[in-house]
Design a protein around this motif. Structure first.
Motif, mmCIF file in Angstrom:
data_model
loop_
_atom_site.group_PDB
_atom_site.id
_atom_site.type_symbol
_atom_site.label_atom_id
_atom_site.label_comp_id
_atom_site.label_asym_id
_atom_site.label_seq_id
_atom_site.Cartn_x
_atom_site.Cartn_y
_atom_site.Cartn_z
ATOM 1 N N VAL A 23 -5.114 4.091 10.795
ATOM 2 C CA VAL A 23 -5.193 2.667 11.145
ATOM 3 C C VAL A 23 -4.825 1.796 9.949
ATOM 4 N N LEU A 24 -5.308 2.153 8.765
ATOM 5 C CA LEU A 24 -4.948 1.399 7.557
ATOM 6 C C LEU A 24 -3.429 1.344 7.391
ATOM 7 N N ALA A 25 -2.790 2.507 7.486
ATOM 8 C CA ALA A 25 -1.337 2.569 7.298
ATOM 9 C C ALA A 25 -0.596 1.905 8.458
ATOM 10 N N LEU A 26 -1.113 2.056 9.666
ATOM 11 C CA LEU A 26 -0.444 1.493 10.838
ATOM 12 C C LEU A 26 -0.347 -0.025 10.748
ATOM 13 N N ILE A 27 -1.404 -0.673 10.292
ATOM 14 C CA ILE A 27 -1.401 -2.134 10.164
ATOM 15 C C ILE A 27 -0.309 -2.592 9.200
ATOM 16 N N VAL A 28 -0.219 -1.916 8.066
ATOM 17 C CA VAL A 28 0.772 -2.309 7.054
ATOM 18 C C VAL A 28 2.183 -2.032 7.534
ATOM 19 N N PHE A 29 2.437 -0.822 8.019
ATOM 20 C CA PHE A 29 3.797 -0.449 8.403
ATOM 21 C C PHE A 29 4.258 -1.167 9.666
ATOM 22 N N ALA A 30 3.334 -1.579 10.527
ATOM 23 C CA ALA A 30 3.728 -2.347 11.712
ATOM 24 C C ALA A 30 4.364 -3.665 11.294
ATOM 25 N N ILE A 31 3.800 -4.300 10.272
ATOM 26 C CA ILE A 31 4.362 -5.564 9.774
ATOM 27 C C ILE A 31 5.679 -5.319 9.051
ATOM 28 N N THR A 88 -12.215 -1.466 8.004
ATOM 29 C CA THR A 88 -10.827 -1.709 7.630
ATOM 30 C C THR A 88 -10.673 -3.091 7.000
ATOM 31 N N ARG A 89 -11.329 -4.088 7.558
ATOM 32 C CA ARG A 89 -11.246 -5.445 7.008
ATOM 33 C C ARG A 89 -11.822 -5.493 5.592
ATOM 34 N N GLU A 90 -12.945 -4.803 5.361
ATOM 35 C CA GLU A 90 -13.555 -4.798 4.027
ATOM 36 C C GLU A 90 -12.626 -4.153 3.007
ATOM 37 N N ILE A 91 -11.981 -3.075 3.396
ATOM 38 C CA ILE A 91 -11.094 -2.377 2.455
ATOM 39 C C ILE A 91 -9.911 -3.251 2.071
#
Length: 300
Positions: A23-31, A88-91
């Motif tokens: 999920v961490l990587a998905l958020i970044v790579f989606a953008i 995820t938001r905290e990280i």
């Protein structure tokens, strides 16, 4: 630090908390990949705004790469105890104040490694190895840009070949896995292939390299930190006393230093413990008291 130990712990963390890292990587790579998909679409159709989209895509990729790297470092620190507590938001929130430092250090490192590889290859590989711990140092030690380079080199010193081997293994593994996953989505139109296929493939494979390097950082740091003297002293003091070949409990005070209350206590002649005057045997070593013998009450 051994390559096998690092990969073993990295794989354990990656598989145990796969969804969280994905999920961490998905958020970044989606953008990042959405902007890249728009850029390639503009080039393919010769649309206006291609230059702007190209610059935006490059900037997004650079910021996203180091944002994710910092997030994975924090995530590994949180998950090494076996529990992934942070959201995820905290990280991502914890990375934000350090993002500028990460980007500047990453660009400088990338420039140095790129020039080294272009000129003689070996210097580039050397710099890639000694600067591999820059991101964990910035995130976990709050170092500035220049300090992070020196600290990374100090951590890697003495383990350079193992660190280089680790980098090489993770690059090979993630490249192969990434290409296989991207091939699965190759039937899609270009826009979807980039925005969906590349996003999923990168989200699956990219965290593993960052996890491995972060685990290596922790192992290198643990190697250089000696056991504190107070811990060693405490361990020695905790060893049980031995009297006549048998372990006995430590007396409440050191033998020879105990000052019993007048007319109320004895000092055991066998182990030195202070015991009550009415006791007929020492509760620490079991010595029987002959009240008519040599054991006379102290202070009487």
């Amino acid at each position: 630090m051994s390559i096998g130990a690092v990969l073993d712990e990295a794989w354990t963390l990656y598989t145990k908390f796969f969804t969280r890292f994905f999920v961490l990587a998905l958020i970044v790579f989606a953008i990042v990949n959405f902007v890249f998909a728009l850029f390639w679409l503009a080039l393919d159709e010769r649309a206006s705004g291609g230059v702007f989209l190209g610059v935006l895509a490059l900037a997004t990729a650079i910021i996203g790469q180091f944002w994710l790297q910092g997030a994975v470092v924090f995530a590994v620190e949180d998950a090494r105890d076996g529990v992934f507590d942070a959201s995820t938001r905290e990280i991502f929130g914890r990375v934000m104040p350090l993002l500028g430092t990460l980007v500047v250090a990453g660009l400088l490192a990338g420039l140095g490694v790129g020039v080294g590889l272009f000129l003689l290859i070996v210097p580039g590989l050397f710099l890639l190895t000694i600067w591999s711990m820059v991101a964990p140092v910035i995130v976990l030690e709050r170092s500035d840009v220049l300090g992070a380079f020196g600290r990374s080199r100090a951590l890697v010193r003495g383990s350079g070949l193992r660190v280089f081997g680790l980098i090489l293994v993770t690059i090979v593994l993630t490249t192969i896995a990434g290409n296989i996953l991207r091939a699965v989505f190759s039937f899609l139109p270009l826009f979807l292939e980039i925005s969906v296929g590349s996003t999923v493939a990168s989200a699956v494979v990219a965290p593993f390299s960052a996890i491995a390097l972060t685990v290596a950082y922790f192992m290198l740091r643990e190697r250089e930190e000696p056991v504190p003297e107070d811990v060693t002293a405490a361990a020695i003091q905790a060893e049980p006393a031995v009297v006549d070949g048998a372990e006995v409990a430590e007396p409440p005070a050191e033998a020879g230093e105990a000052e019993p209350a007048p007319d109320t206590e004895y000092v055991c002649p066998r182990c030195g413990a202070t015991v009550a005057r009415e006791a007929t045997a020492c509760p620490h070593c079991g010595q029987d008291f002959d009240l008519g013998g040599d054991e006379e009450p102290k202070g009487s």
